[in-house]
Motif scaffolding. Structure first.
Motif, PDB file in Angstrom:
ATOM      1  N   ALA A 174       6.020  -6.627   0.859  1.00  0.00           N
ATOM      2  CA  ALA A 174       6.897  -7.257  -0.131  1.00  0.00           C
ATOM      3  C   ALA A 174       6.175  -7.419  -1.470  1.00  0.00           C
ATOM      4  O   ALA A 174       6.748  -7.131  -2.535  1.00  0.00           O
ATOM      5  CB  ALA A 174       7.377  -8.608   0.384  1.00  0.00           C
ATOM      6  N   ALA A 175       4.926  -7.868  -1.424  1.00  0.00           N
ATOM      7  CA  ALA A 175       4.148  -8.041  -2.653  1.00  0.00           C
ATOM      8  C   ALA A 175       3.898  -6.708  -3.334  1.00  0.00           C
ATOM      9  O   ALA A 175       3.949  -6.595  -4.571  1.00  0.00           O
ATOM     10  CB  ALA A 175       2.817  -8.730  -2.327  1.00  0.00           C
ATOM     11  N   PHE A 176       3.648  -5.685  -2.548  1.00  0.00           N
ATOM     12  CA  PHE A 176       3.406  -4.328  -3.061  1.00  0.00           C
ATOM     13  C   PHE A 176       4.652  -3.798  -3.776  1.00  0.00           C
ATOM     14  O   PHE A 176       4.561  -3.254  -4.883  1.00  0.00           O
ATOM     15  CB  PHE A 176       3.033  -3.424  -1.888  1.00  0.00           C
ATOM     16  N   GLU A 177       5.807  -3.999  -3.168  1.00  0.00           N
ATOM     17  CA  GLU A 177       7.040  -3.462  -3.746  1.00  0.00           C
ATOM     18  C   GLU A 177       7.469  -4.193  -5.014  1.00  0.00           C
ATOM     19  O   GLU A 177       8.047  -3.579  -5.919  1.00  0.00           O
ATOM     20  CB  GLU A 177       8.162  -3.508  -2.705  1.00  0.00           C
ATOM     21  N   ARG A 178       7.186  -5.488  -5.090  1.00  0.00           N
ATOM     22  CA  ARG A 178       7.598  -6.215  -6.302  1.00  0.00           C
ATOM     23  C   ARG A 178       6.524  -6.183  -7.388  1.00  0.00           C
ATOM     24  O   ARG A 178       6.703  -6.758  -8.470  1.00  0.00           O
ATOM     25  CB  ARG A 178       7.990  -7.645  -5.965  1.00  0.00           C
ATOM     26  N   GLY A 179       5.388  -5.521  -7.104  1.00  0.00           N
ATOM     27  CA  GLY A 179       4.347  -5.370  -8.125  1.00  0.00           C
ATOM     28  C   GLY A 179       3.433  -6.556  -8.274  1.00  0.00           C
ATOM     29  O   GLY A 179       2.724  -6.674  -9.278  1.00  0.00           O
ATOM     30  N   SER A 180       3.407  -7.445  -7.272  1.00  0.00           N
ATOM     31  CA  SER A 180       2.533  -8.620  -7.338  1.00  0.00           C
ATOM     32  C   SER A 180       1.076  -8.269  -7.068  1.00  0.00           C
ATOM     33  O   SER A 180       0.173  -9.052  -7.367  1.00  0.00           O
ATOM     34  CB  SER A 180       2.994  -9.673  -6.326  1.00  0.00           C
ATOM     35  N   VAL A 181       0.860  -7.107  -6.444  1.00  0.00           N
ATOM     36  CA  VAL A 181      -0.498  -6.616  -6.211  1.00  0.00           C
ATOM     37  C   VAL A 181      -0.578  -5.182  -6.731  1.00  0.00           C
ATOM     38  O   VAL A 181       0.441  -4.504  -6.868  1.00  0.00           O
ATOM     39  CB  VAL A 181      -0.887  -6.675  -4.716  1.00  0.00           C
ATOM     40  N   ASP A 182      -1.787  -4.753  -7.016  1.00  0.00           N
ATOM     41  CA  ASP A 182      -1.972  -3.413  -7.586  1.00  0.00           C
ATOM     42  C   ASP A 182      -2.170  -2.336  -6.527  1.00  0.00           C
ATOM     43  O   ASP A 182      -1.912  -1.156  -6.776  1.00  0.00           O
ATOM     44  CB  ASP A 182      -3.184  -3.422  -8.524  1.00  0.00           C
ATOM     45  N   ALA A 183      -2.648  -2.745  -5.365  1.00  0.00           N
ATOM     46  CA  ALA A 183      -2.898  -1.785  -4.278  1.00  0.00           C
ATOM     47  C   ALA A 183      -2.747  -2.512  -2.952  1.00  0.00           C
ATOM     48  O   ALA A 183      -2.798  -3.753  -2.881  1.00  0.00           O
ATOM     49  CB  ALA A 183      -4.285  -1.176  -4.406  1.00  0.00           C
ATOM     50  N   TRP A 184      -2.566  -1.722  -1.917  1.00  0.00           N
ATOM     51  CA  TRP A 184      -2.379  -2.272  -0.575  1.00  0.00           C
ATOM     52  C   TRP A 184      -3.181  -1.416   0.402  1.00  0.00           C
ATOM     53  O   TRP A 184      -3.035  -0.197   0.426  1.00  0.00           O
ATOM     54  CB  TRP A 184      -0.897  -2.248  -0.238  1.00  0.00           C
ATOM     55  N   VAL A 185      -4.023  -2.051   1.194  1.00  0.00           N
ATOM     56  CA  VAL A 185      -4.804  -1.330   2.199  1.00  0.00           C
ATOM     57  C   VAL A 185      -4.148  -1.609   3.552  1.00  0.00           C
ATOM     58  O   VAL A 185      -4.076  -2.761   3.987  1.00  0.00           O
ATOM     59  CB  VAL A 185      -6.278  -1.771   2.211  1.00  0.00           C
ATOM     60  N   ILE A 186      -3.677  -0.562   4.218  1.00  0.00           N
ATOM     61  CA  ILE A 186      -2.824  -0.762   5.382  1.00  0.00           C
ATOM     62  C   ILE A 186      -2.994   0.382   6.377  1.00  0.00           C
ATOM     63  O   ILE A 186      -3.502   1.448   6.036  1.00  0.00           O
ATOM     64  CB  ILE A 186      -1.345  -0.925   4.942  1.00  0.00           C
ATOM     65  N   TRP A 187      -2.561   0.131   7.593  1.00  0.00           N
ATOM     66  CA  TRP A 187      -2.673   1.103   8.688  1.00  0.00           C
ATOM     67  C   TRP A 187      -1.282   1.584   9.092  1.00  0.00           C
ATOM     68  O   TRP A 187      -0.263   0.996   8.752  1.00  0.00           O
ATOM     69  CB  TRP A 187      -3.400   0.466   9.876  1.00  0.00           C
ATOM     70  N   ASP A 188      -1.274   2.656   9.856  1.00  0.00           N
ATOM     71  CA  ASP A 188      -0.025   3.172  10.414  1.00  0.00           C
ATOM     72  C   ASP A 188       0.487   2.239  11.519  1.00  0.00           C
ATOM     73  O   ASP A 188      -0.315   1.606  12.212  1.00  0.00           O
ATOM     74  CB  ASP A 188      -0.244   4.574  10.997  1.00  0.00           C
ATOM     75  N   PRO A 189       1.832   2.141  11.667  1.00  0.00           N
ATOM     76  CA  PRO A 189       2.881   2.937  11.018  1.00  0.00           C
ATOM     77  C   PRO A 189       3.359   2.369   9.688  1.00  0.00           C
ATOM     78  O   PRO A 189       4.205   2.961   9.025  1.00  0.00           O
ATOM     79  CB  PRO A 189       4.008   2.893  12.047  1.00  0.00           C
ATOM     80  N   TYR A 190       2.814   1.188   9.291  1.00  0.00           N
ATOM     81  CA  TYR A 190       3.221   0.598   8.025  1.00  0.00           C
ATOM     82  C   TYR A 190       2.873   1.510   6.856  1.00  0.00           C
ATOM     83  O   TYR A 190       3.598   1.578   5.858  1.00  0.00           O
ATOM     84  CB  TYR A 190       2.559  -0.768   7.839  1.00  0.00           C
ATOM     85  N   GLN A 191       1.751   2.189   6.989  1.00  0.00           N
ATOM     86  CA  GLN A 191       1.329   3.133   5.953  1.00  0.00           C
ATOM     87  C   GLN A 191       2.367   4.239   5.776  1.00  0.00           C
ATOM     88  O   GLN A 191       2.829   4.503   4.661  1.00  0.00           O
ATOM     89  CB  GLN A 191      -0.024   3.731   6.340  1.00  0.00           C
ATOM     90  N   ALA A 192       2.753   4.884   6.860  1.00  0.00           N
ATOM     91  CA  ALA A 192       3.744   5.962   6.794  1.00  0.00           C
ATOM     92  C   ALA A 192       5.076   5.448   6.266  1.00  0.00           C
ATOM     93  O   ALA A 192       5.750   6.116   5.472  1.00  0.00           O
ATOM     94  CB  ALA A 192       3.925   6.583   8.174  1.00  0.00           C
ATOM     95  N   SER A 193       5.459   4.261   6.691  1.00  0.00           N
ATOM     96  CA  SER A 193       6.728   3.674   6.247  1.00  0.00           C
ATOM     97  C   SER A 193       6.739   3.460   4.733  1.00  0.00           C
ATOM     98  O   SER A 193       7.724   3.764   4.054  1.00  0.00           O
ATOM     99  CB  SER A 193       6.961   2.345   6.964  1.00  0.00           C
ATOM    100  N   ALA A 194       5.623   2.945   4.199  1.00  0.00           N
ATOM    101  CA  ALA A 194       5.539   2.721   2.759  1.00  0.00           C
ATOM    102  C   ALA A 194       5.536   4.034   1.985  1.00  0.00           C
ATOM    103  O   ALA A 194       6.144   4.146   0.912  1.00  0.00           O
ATOM    104  CB  ALA A 194       4.286   1.915   2.428  1.00  0.00           C
ATOM    105  N   GLU A 195       4.857   5.034   2.530  1.00  0.00           N
ATOM    106  CA  GLU A 195       4.841   6.342   1.876  1.00  0.00           C
ATOM    107  C   GLU A 195       6.253   6.916   1.755  1.00  0.00           C
ATOM    108  O   GLU A 195       6.646   7.420   0.701  1.00  0.00           O
ATOM    109  CB  GLU A 195       3.960   7.313   2.654  1.00  0.00           C
ATOM    110  N   VAL A 196       7.012   6.850   2.853  1.00  0.00           N
ATOM    111  CA  VAL A 196       8.357   7.433   2.872  1.00  0.00           C
ATOM    112  C   VAL A 196       9.337   6.601   2.054  1.00  0.00           C
ATOM    113  O   VAL A 196      10.125   7.128   1.258  1.00  0.00           O
ATOM    114  CB  VAL A 196       8.859   7.580   4.328  1.00  0.00           C
ATOM    115  N   ALA A 197       9.299   5.283   2.218  1.00  0.00           N
ATOM    116  CA  ALA A 197      10.303   4.412   1.599  1.00  0.00           C
ATOM    117  C   ALA A 197      10.066   4.182   0.112  1.00  0.00           C
ATOM    118  O   ALA A 197      11.021   4.042  -0.660  1.00  0.00           O
ATOM    119  CB  ALA A 197      10.339   3.072   2.324  1.00  0.00           C
TER     120      ALA A 197
END
Length: 316
Positions: A174-197
Motif C-alpha cells: 500500500a505504501a509503495f503504491e501511494r508513493g509513501s516509500v521510494d523502494a520496496w524489498v520483497i519476496w515472491d509471490p508478492y514480488q511477482a504480484s507487484a510487477e504484474v499489477a
C-alpha cells in the motif's frame, strides 16, 4: 450367584472397552503444530492432506497455523506455540538471537531471483546507489533485510545511508503504491504480484548477493521427543517437492484461491522457486553464519551466534 457373576463380567468388559477407547483417544490426541505462510511447500502440503495420511498411523494429528511472514512464525516457535515451520534465511538468525529453542532440520536450494528490490515504474531511481537518502520499505528481520544490506554494500552505500521503513507485505504494498516509500524489498509471490499489477521495476534481485534459501525448522523439545514425526514431515515435503517440480501451472492453480493471487501471476513466482529438500551441509551452514555475522557487525544482533550449534545432527 450366576447373575452376580454375569454382572461382574459385564462390568469388567465395560471397563476394558472404556480403557481401550481412552487409549486410542490418547494415541490420536498427540498433535504436531505446523506453522506455514501463504506460499511455499507447506501450504501445498496442507492443501493435499498427505501429511495427515502419513501421521495418522503414527498416532498424530496436524494443527495448521498461518503466519504472514517468517519473523512472527519464529516468535511462535520461541513461545512454544508451534512445533514445525519454515522461513527464509534471516528470521531463524533473529530467532536464535532471541533465544528461541529450535533446530534447522532441512532446507530447499537457493532461489535468488525470488526476492528483489522494487521501484515504481515511473521512478527516477535506476540503480541501487540512487537509494541513498531514500525511504525503503521491507519486513524487518526477514530474508529481504539481508538482501538490502548486501545490495547497498555492493553499491558502496551503508545501511545507515537509507531510511528503513519496517512494514509487513500488505502494508508495504500500500505504501509503495501511494508513493509513501521510494523502494520496496520483497519476496515472491508478492514480488511477482507487484510487477504484474503496478509495473514495478526490479532494481536488483538476490543473484550474486543473497542465496534466498528456505529453511524448515522444528522445536528442540518436539524433535527430541518425536524425531520420527519430524522425519515424517520432511518425507511428506519431499513428496510435495517431487510432485511440484516443473509443474508451475498445476501448482499455481492449486495455490491461487488460498493465496488470493491469480494463477498466471503465481506461475511467474513459481518459475523462480527451487525444489529438492535436503539436510543442511557445511556450505549452507557457512552461508547462514555469514548472514549472522553481517547482522551482528551492523549492531542488529546483541551477540555473535554459532549457527551450527542449532543444526539438527544425524540420528536426532
Amino acid at each position: 450367584m450366576r447373575s452376580l457373576e454375569r454382572l461382574m463380567m459385564v462390568a469388567i468388559l465395560s471397563i476394558g472397552v472404556v480403557a481401550a477407547s481412552i487409549g486410542v483417544s490418547h494415541a490420536h490426541d498427540k498433535v504436531v503444530r505446523v506453522g506455514y505462510q501463504k506460499y511455499g511447500n507447506l501450504i501445498l502440503l496442507k492443501g493435499k492432506g498427505t501429511l495427515e495420511q502419513k501421521l495418522t498411523p503414527l498416532g498424530f494429528k496436524v494443527e495448521w497455523k498461518e503466519f504472514p511472514s517468517g519473523p512472527p512464525l519464529l516468535e511462535a516457535l520461541n513461545v512454544d506455540a508451534i512445533d514445525f515451520g519454515h522461513a527464509g534465511e534471516s528470521p531463524p538468525i533473529f530467532g536464535q538471537a532471541a533465544g528461541a529453542q529450535f533446530l534447522y532440520v532441512a532446507h530447499e536450494p537457493p532461489a535468488p531471483k525470488g526476492e528483489a528490490i522494487l521501484v515504481p515504474k515511473t521512478s527516477p531511481i535506476t540503480q541501487v546507489a540512487d537509494l541513498k537518502g531514500k525511504k525503503v520499505a521491507f519486513n524487518k528481520g526477514s530474508n529481504v533485510h539481508y538482501l538490502l544490506v548486501k545490495a547497498l554494500e555492493k553499491a558502496g552505500l551503508k545501511y545507515a545511508d537509507i531510511e528503513p521503513v519496517f512494514l509487513a507485505p500488505a502494508d508495504a504494498r500500500a505504501a509503495f503504491e501511494r508513493g509513501s516509500v521510494d523502494a520496496w524489498v520483497i519476496w515472491d509471490p508478492y514480488q511477482a504480484s507487484a510487477e504484474v499489477a503496478t509495473g514495478a521495476r526490479i532494481l536488483a534481485d538476490g543473484t550474486g548477493l543473497a542465496p534466498n534459501h528456505q529453511f524448515y525448522l522444528a522445536s528442540q523439545k518436539f524433535t527430541s521427543a518425536y524425531p520420527q514425526i519430524v522425519d515424517a514431515v520432511i518425507d511428506a515435503l519431499a513428496d510435495i517437492d517431487r510432485w511440484a517440480d516443473g509443474k508451475e501451472a498445476a501448482v499455481a492453480e492449486e495455490l491461487s484461491a488460498g493465496i488470493g493471487i491469480p494463477a498466471p501471476v503465481l506461475e511467474i513466482a513459481l518459475k523462480r522457486q527451487t525444489y529438492g529438500i535436503r539436510p543442511l551441509d557445511d556450505k549452507v551452514i557457512a552461508s547462514q553464519q555469514s548472514i549472522a555475522d553481517t547482522f551482528h557487525a551492523l549492531g542488529l544482533l546483541p551477540k555473535p551466534l554459532v549457527v551450527s550449534s542449532i543444526v539438527r545432527k544425524a540420528g536426532l
